[in-house]
Design an enzyme around this catalytic site. Structure first.
Site, PDB file in Angstrom:
ATOM      1  N   ASP A  97       0.886  -1.360   0.073  1.00  0.00           N
ATOM      2  CA  ASP A  97       0.180   0.112   0.157  1.00  0.00           C
ATOM      3  C   ASP A  97       0.709   1.285   0.002  1.00  0.00           C
ATOM      4  OD1 ASP A  97       1.005  -0.038   2.464  1.00  0.00           O
ATOM      5  OD2 ASP A  97      -0.940  -0.792   3.550  1.00  0.00           O
ATOM      6  N   GLU A 119       0.164  -8.934  -1.174  1.00  0.00           N
ATOM      7  CA  GLU A 119      -0.473  -8.421   0.093  1.00  0.00           C
ATOM      8  C   GLU A 119      -1.607  -7.646  -0.570  1.00  0.00           C
ATOM      9  OE1 GLU A 119       1.247  -7.282   4.075  1.00  0.00           O
ATOM     10  OE2 GLU A 119       0.510  -5.498   3.321  1.00  0.00           O
ATOM     11  N   GLU A 133      -2.247   5.069   2.494  1.00  0.00           N
ATOM     12  CA  GLU A 133      -2.182   3.685   2.194  1.00  0.00           C
ATOM     13  C   GLU A 133      -3.544   3.253   1.901  1.00  0.00           C
ATOM     14  OE1 GLU A 133       1.441   4.602   5.142  1.00  0.00           O
ATOM     15  OE2 GLU A 133      -0.992   4.998   5.019  1.00  0.00           O
ATOM     16  N   HIS A 214       5.879   4.904  13.861  1.00  0.00           N
ATOM     17  CA  HIS A 214       6.096   5.623  12.684  1.00  0.00           C
ATOM     18  C   HIS A 214       4.865   6.351  11.759  1.00  0.00           C
ATOM     19  CE1 HIS A 214       5.740   1.585  11.011  1.00  0.00           C
ATOM     20  NE2 HIS A 214       5.655   2.236   9.739  1.00  0.00           N
ATOM     21  N   ARG A 216       2.037   7.844   9.609  1.00  0.00           N
ATOM     22  CA  ARG A 216       1.885   9.136   9.419  1.00  0.00           C
ATOM     23  C   ARG A 216       0.600   9.477  10.075  1.00  0.00           C
ATOM     24  NH1 ARG A 216       3.894  11.772   4.760  1.00  0.00           N
ATOM     25  NH2 ARG A 216       5.161  10.372   3.431  1.00  0.00           N
ATOM     26  N   HIS A 247      12.360   5.627  14.205  1.00  0.00           N
ATOM     27  CA  HIS A 247      12.664   5.980  12.727  1.00  0.00           C
ATOM     28  C   HIS A 247      13.256   7.094  12.578  1.00  0.00           C
ATOM     29  CE1 HIS A 247      10.618   6.308   8.741  1.00  0.00           C
ATOM     30  NE2 HIS A 247      10.540   5.037   8.664  1.00  0.00           N
TER      31      HIS A 247
END
Length: 383
Positions: A97, A119, A133, A214, A216, A247
């Site tokens: 994604d 996936e 995503e 991490h 968004r 990260h």
């Protein structure tokens, strides 16, 4: 002539999940694999590829400082179009994604090249969560020719969207392939972090909580709440070690170091390569994470996981599973983590080994279906 397969990825999670498939495809009779990297996580990507003994055939080098998603998409589309024109692949494989996945699929679609989506079929039903995503995987699903769904639930999502059933293969998740391969490799070789590794300071007799964050959608208040919860837990449990590989994203670095610096039992370390991170997961007592990949991996090694997200595209486990969705509310995180640190009976129930997301053989299933599909297509094209 072997069928030419171009695999495109750019982020560390993509590389981890595509690496076991790449290893299988490289040795599959009748297939010729080319790995194309967009270099979104260049340093972390190299760590993964080195761990799986793989090399990139083409690095697009499209990342620039402060790049927007639209700027990245523009560069990806231009460079991938040139790459596909030169290589003339029989199929393009993308994963999951990311922006890389969708733009690579779009570039292939514009050149009328077949697309395989690894996936495929994960959904939250909310285009804003996770962002971007959810849109990337839905849009990729619309133009893909082959859909490698990790679970029956993902297959059902695709069928509800009118994806033809004969284009879907339920395979299990390649992330579980990667984890089990690396765990086996470490056990066979008795692998341990080197004496100069930052992990060498961890005391083996003390419990350890592993944290990652991490996404968004958690930037801002969500990530700050997570960090404040970890700080509270560290003060409440001074005998427990809290390890946070931070990260490299500047927003993550700022939030984490702003809240969690200078606490003796909190270890803020650099992102670890895959070998070290798998060792950390195996060493952990409990994991707190907003990672979708870790949601799939933790059950396979029997590690209780608190998922730091409000919604997830992975189907929730029934009561008694190893994974609990807690969101980013500070009090909820502290409450559920404390329960697992205090209640031995609850911990025992949530630390059983099981694998709802795959059995370690997804890559072989994908390779087999990919080859038979390409063979059938070649016969149709010659007819």
């Amino acid at each position: 002539m072997p069928f030419k397969v171009v695999m495109v990825f750019g982020t560390r999670p993509e590389a981890i999940k595509m690496a076991p498939l790449a290893r299988v495809l490289k040795h599959w009779p009748g297939l010729q694999l080319h790995i194309c990297s967009t270099g979104q996580h260049r340093d972390m990507l190299k760590q993964v590829l080195d761990s799986f003994e793989l090399q990139v055939d083409k690095d697009l080098e499209v990342m620039t400082q402060g790049q927007s998603l639209n700027g990245l998409s523009q560069q990806l589309l231009i460079h991938l179009d040139t790459t596909f024109e030169r290589l003339q692949p029989d199929i393009v494989l993308v994963h999951g994604d990311t922006t890389t996945s969708f733009i690579a699929a779009l570039a292939a679609f514009h050149r009328q090249l077949p697309i395989g989506h690894v996936e495929a079929g994960l959904r939250t039903g909310n285009l804003r969560a996770p962002w971007p995503e959810e849109a990337n995987r839905r849009l990729t699903g619309v133009i893909a020719d082959l859909h490698f769904a990790p679970t029956a639930e993902a297959q059902a999502n695709l069928l509800r969207e009118n994806v033809p059933a004969d284009t879907i293969e339920v395979t299990g998740n390649t992330g579980v392939d990667a984890l089990l391969w690396m765990r086996h490799h470490q056990q066979q070789t008795q692998w341990r972090p080197a004496a100069d590794s930052p992990l060498a300071v961890l005391e083996h007799q003390r419990r350890m909580v592993l944290i990652t964050g991490h996404r968004r959608e958690n930037f801002g208040d969500g990530l700050r709440n997570i960090c404040e919860a970890v700080a509270t837990l560290a003060r409440r449990y001074p005998d427990v070690q809290f390890v946070y590989p931070v990260h490299l994203n500047p927003q993550v670095q700022s939030a984490v170091y702003g809240v969690l610096s200078d606490t003796p039992n909190i270890y803020l370390i650099a992102p670890q390569d895959y070998q070290h991170f798998v060792w950390l997961m195996g060493r952990s007592h409990l994991i707190l994470s907003d990672s979708g990949g870790i949601q799939e991996e933790a059950p396979a090694i029997g590690k209780p996981l608190l998922v730091l997200r409000d919604v997830t595209e992975r189907p929730p486990e029934p009561e008694g599973g190893t994974v609990l969705l807690v969101g980013t509310d500070r009090e909820r995180i502290v409450h559920h983590a404390s329960e697992l640190l205090d209640d031995a009976e609850l911990y025992a129930r949530m630390s059983r080994v099981h694998s709802p997301y795959g059995d370690g053989h997804a890559s072989e299933r994908i390779a087999r279906r990919l080859y038979t599909w390409l063979e059938a297509k070649a016969l149709r094209d010659r007819a």
